[in-house]
Design a protein around this motif. Structure first.
Motif, PDB file in Angstrom:
ATOM      1  N   PRO A  12      -1.125 -17.047  37.172  1.00 37.32           N
ATOM      2  CA  PRO A  12      -0.703 -17.978  38.217  1.00 37.32           C
ATOM      3  C   PRO A  12      -0.449 -17.305  39.558  1.00 37.32           C
ATOM      4  O   PRO A  12      -0.654 -17.893  40.604  1.00 37.32           O
ATOM      5  N   GLY A  13      -0.043 -16.040  39.565  1.00 40.86           N
ATOM      6  CA  GLY A  13       0.216 -15.335  40.826  1.00 40.86           C
ATOM      7  C   GLY A  13      -1.052 -14.915  41.529  1.00 40.86           C
ATOM      8  O   GLY A  13      -1.012 -14.373  42.625  1.00 40.86           O
ATOM      9  N   GLY A  14      -2.215 -15.128  40.940  1.00 44.64           N
ATOM     10  CA  GLY A  14      -3.475 -14.797  41.583  1.00 44.64           C
ATOM     11  C   GLY A  14      -4.047 -13.460  41.166  1.00 44.64           C
ATOM     12  O   GLY A  14      -5.162 -13.126  41.520  1.00 44.64           O
ATOM     13  N   GLN A  19      -2.183  -7.532  34.882  1.00 49.02           N
ATOM     14  CA  GLN A  19      -1.202  -7.038  35.835  1.00 49.02           C
ATOM     15  C   GLN A  19      -0.063  -8.034  35.951  1.00 49.02           C
ATOM     16  O   GLN A  19      -0.281  -9.209  36.205  1.00 49.02           O
ATOM     17  N   ALA A  20       1.188  -7.555  35.746  1.00 43.57           N
ATOM     18  CA  ALA A  20       2.349  -8.427  35.848  1.00 43.57           C
ATOM     19  C   ALA A  20       2.725  -8.579  37.315  1.00 43.57           C
ATOM     20  O   ALA A  20       2.423  -7.732  38.152  1.00 43.57           O
ATOM     21  N   ALA A  21       3.371  -9.668  37.612  1.00 49.04           N
ATOM     22  CA  ALA A  21       3.853  -9.903  38.971  1.00 49.04           C
ATOM     23  C   ALA A  21       4.935  -8.877  39.278  1.00 49.04           C
ATOM     24  O   ALA A  21       5.649  -8.433  38.381  1.00 49.04           O
ATOM     25  N   PRO A  22       5.098  -8.475  40.559  1.00 49.30           N
ATOM     26  CA  PRO A  22       6.090  -7.457  40.924  1.00 49.30           C
ATOM     27  C   PRO A  22       7.498  -7.776  40.418  1.00 49.30           C
ATOM     28  O   PRO A  22       8.207  -6.892  39.976  1.00 49.30           O
ATOM     29  N   ASP A  23       7.911  -9.035  40.452  1.00 51.53           N
ATOM     30  CA  ASP A  23       9.249  -9.390  39.985  1.00 51.53           C
ATOM     31  C   ASP A  23       9.393  -9.146  38.492  1.00 51.53           C
ATOM     32  O   ASP A  23      10.471  -8.817  38.011  1.00 51.53           O
ATOM     33  N   GLU A  24       8.329  -9.284  37.739  1.00 57.39           N
ATOM     34  CA  GLU A  24       8.375  -9.050  36.302  1.00 57.39           C
ATOM     35  C   GLU A  24       8.440  -7.556  35.984  1.00 57.39           C
ATOM     36  O   GLU A  24       8.916  -7.170  34.932  1.00 57.39           O
ATOM     37  N   ASP A  25       7.948  -6.703  36.874  1.00 53.99           N
ATOM     38  CA  ASP A  25       7.948  -5.258  36.669  1.00 53.99           C
ATOM     39  C   ASP A  25       9.309  -4.622  36.950  1.00 53.99           C
ATOM     40  O   ASP A  25       9.608  -3.560  36.415  1.00 53.99           O
ATOM     41  N   ALA A  26      10.120  -5.237  37.769  1.00 53.51           N
ATOM     42  CA  ALA A  26      11.377  -4.633  38.213  1.00 53.51           C
ATOM     43  C   ALA A  26      12.277  -4.197  37.058  1.00 53.51           C
ATOM     44  O   ALA A  26      12.761  -3.062  37.056  1.00 53.51           O
ATOM     45  N   PRO A  27      12.531  -5.044  36.041  1.00 49.97           N
ATOM     46  CA  PRO A  27      13.395  -4.577  34.941  1.00 49.97           C
ATOM     47  C   PRO A  27      12.792  -3.391  34.191  1.00 49.97           C
ATOM     48  O   PRO A  27      13.503  -2.468  33.804  1.00 49.97           O
TER      49      PRO A  27
END
Length: 126
Positions: A12-14, A19-27
């Motif tokens: 959905p993020g394009g 590849q995970a969205a940046p917000d999903e990578d933070a944790p």
């Protein structure tokens, strides 16, 4: 549309699906940074303990395994973390300073594990 176009659907993020969205990578990034910090501390602690074992081998005339056992027993009998006991041993090797209670426990423990007690006036390491 090609036959495999549906199998390469975008997230959905394009971005591509792997590849995970940046917000999903933070944790996960935070978790990995913490793990790296713990590993660095472990490597440093291991080096300090190994050096203290070396001092036990040289001055106490014990095997490396006995040197480890001596450090462990001193730590247990003085209720001081093993790494902190190792740091005290390194300072003692450099400056000759060792708290009296730690020194007494160290001497007793070395007497049980090795042929000699700690020398009263050992030559400076320099």
């Amino acid at each position: 549309m090609s036959p495999d176009a549906g199998s390469r659907a975008e997230e959905p993020g394009g971005g591509p699906p792997d590849q995970a969205a940046p917000d999903e990578d933070a944790p996960r990034i935070s978790e990995l940074q913490e793990e790296i910090g713990q590993l660095k501390e472990a490597v440093t602690s291991h080096a300090v303990v190994d050096q203290a074992i070396g001092i036990m081998v040289a001055l106490g005339r014990v095997t490396p395994d006995d040197g480890w056992a001596v450090l462990r027993e001193v730590s247990q009998h003085t209720n001081i973390k093993l790494r902190n006991v190792a740091e005290m041993i390194l300072v003692w090797g450099q400056k000759g300073d060792l708290p009296a209670d730690v020194r007494a426990t160290l001497e007793d423990t070395l007497d049980r594990h090795g042929p000699t007690s700690l020398p009263e006036d050992y030559p400076p390491l320099r």
